[in-house]
Design an enzyme around this catalytic site. Structure first.
Site, PDB file in Angstrom:
ATOM      1  N   ASP A 230       0.020  -7.546   1.278  1.00 55.47           N
ATOM      2  CA  ASP A 230       0.532  -6.225   1.490  1.00 55.47           C
ATOM      3  C   ASP A 230       2.032  -6.031   1.539  1.00 55.47           C
ATOM      4  OD1 ASP A 230       0.057  -3.604   1.534  1.00 55.47           O
ATOM      5  OD2 ASP A 230       0.054  -3.576   3.843  1.00 55.47           O
TER       6      ASP A 230
ATOM      7  N   HIS B 294       0.829  -1.326  -0.042  1.00 56.23           N
ATOM      8  CA  HIS B 294       0.043  -0.012   0.075  1.00 56.23           C
ATOM      9  C   HIS B 294       0.928   1.379  -0.114  1.00 56.23           C
ATOM     10  CE1 HIS B 294       0.311  -0.078   4.683  1.00 56.23           C
ATOM     11  NE2 HIS B 294       0.508   1.001   4.196  1.00 56.23           N
TER      12      HIS B 294
ATOM     13  N   SER C  16       4.601   2.592   7.901  1.00 59.85           N
ATOM     14  CA  SER C  16       4.493   1.477   7.166  1.00 59.85           C
ATOM     15  C   SER C  16       5.532   0.885   6.239  1.00 59.85           C
ATOM     16  CB  SER C  16       3.244   1.679   6.111  1.00 59.85           C
ATOM     17  OG  SER C  16       1.981   2.013   6.762  1.00 59.85           O
TER      18      SER C  16
END
Length: 374
Positions: free
Chosen positions: A138, A108, A216
């Site tokens: 992911d 993402h 992230s």
């Protein structure tokens, strides 16, 4: 006499007033003297750092150069001039996977971007090439070409043996604040989370180490400085840190990333059979079994070679039920989703034991996993 008396009273009164004025102005005088004589306070010796502080500092200094800052941009077209511009899209984190410059991050972080740049801790900045990605997990792999002084890859640990309460350390770039260290513990294990795309990420590590937007893709470390997960998401009504963060376990990463590097995509393991969630529920209700009925074995698949049977249809409209899968590697199977979840812990080429029920008899078969069709 009266004049002398009042004179003494006046003198005493003036003296008392002078004394009161002196006491009132004394603090100001002391402040003035202190200001004119101001100098640094003497330093109190601190002594040695605590052992856990030393360990944390050493861990950060040893690992930070392997963590990178990722900035992405997106190409847009000016409707008037028809010129194409790259506008900033977002930032994230990543870490060096190997000596040739592969960078692991979240899918993402780079999804929808037309360009990504990677900045190292020493300030060097490089254009990154997308090597492969798995939206289901992911995860994404980028690559940068660093001609000299390449950063060291991270140390890789394991996640299957983690215990709740172990210390965790997260390094990343929250809100664009680069190379930030936060600490915490493993709060829980084997969490699941549904992405906005509908993909379900399983076996997540829950931690209370502060993770915020920008973290992230960064590494979650254990106390030995080994990567045990990839920071991927937070649970927060406000969008900022609320004490619950999630990381993809390194065992999953270590299985998926080599495939992304080798082929650019994740090869989903399969038994070589066809099943259907809706049909299976109807068959369970009608026939009263618990498991997954095989509708068909794919031609040339390991399931067909092992002799597994699908549903047999007869010209009169009747049928013979297919084999019913009740367990894989001794893990119970109740629906097609269970098969998908169990197989996600294995790779193409692995051998698994499949338990089936045929005509009321339990049979065990060894099957080699193969890439899913399509």
């Amino acid at each position: 006499m009266e004049d002398r008396f009042f004179g003494r009273v006046f003198t005493i009164t003036v003296a008392l007033m002078s004394l009161m004025l002196f006491w009132q102005t004394l603090p100001l005088l002391e402040e003035f003297i202190a200001a004119t004589q101001a100098k640094p306070r003497p330093i109190t010796p601190r002594g040695d750092l605590a052992a856990d502080e030393k360990a944390t500092i050493e861990l950060f200094e040893k690992t930070k150069d392997s963590v990178v800052y990722i900035a992405t941009s997106q190409a847009v077209i000016d409707p008037w001039s028809r010129n194409i511009y790259n506008i900033p899209r977002g930032t994230g984190s990543g870490f060096v996977w190997d000596e040739v410059g592969h960078i692991v991050t979240n899918y993402h972080v780079i999804a929808g971007a037309s360009e990504a740049r990677v900045r190292l801790s020493d300030g060097r900045d490089y254009h990154a090439v997308l090597i492969g990605a798995s939206e289901r997990h992911d995860l994404a792999v980028l690559r940068i070409s660093v001609p000299v002084k390449r950063p060291n890859p991270v140390m890789v640990g394991t996640s299957h043996d983690l215990k709740v309460g172990q210390k965790t350390f997260a390094i990343g770039n929250p809100f664009g604040l680069d190379w930030t260290l936060t600490t915490g513990i493993v709060s829980a294990l084997d969490r699941s989370m549904t992405e906005s795309s509908g993909a379900v990420i399983r076996h997540l590590i829950q931690t209370d180490a502060a993770i915020n937007p920008g973290n992230s893709g960064g590494p979650l470390l254990d106390s030995a400085g080994r990567v045990i997960g990839v920071n991927t998401a937070i649970f927060s009504p406000s969008g900022a840190y609320a004490g619950i963060g999630f990381a993809i376990p390194i065992d999953t990463v270590n299985r998926v990333v080599p495939q992304l590097i080798a082929t650019g995509k994740y090869l989903e393991p399969s038994l070589g059979i066809e099943t259907d969630e809706s049909i299976n529920r109807l068959a369970q209700a009608r026939l009263g079994f618990d498991g997954v009925m095989i509708l068909q074995t794919l031609p040339g698949s390991s399931a067909q070679r092992a002799g597994l049977r699908g549903v047999t249809l007869y010209p009169d409209g009747s049928f013979e039920p297919g084999d019913i899968i009740v367990a894989i590697e001794k893990k119970p199977v109740h629906s097609p989703k269970d098969i998908e979840e169990i197989l996600d812990d294995y790779s193409v080429g692995d051998m698994v034991e499949v338990e089936i029920v045929r005509n009321g008899r339990l049979i065990k078969k060894q099957l080699m996993l193969e890439p899913a069709a399509g």
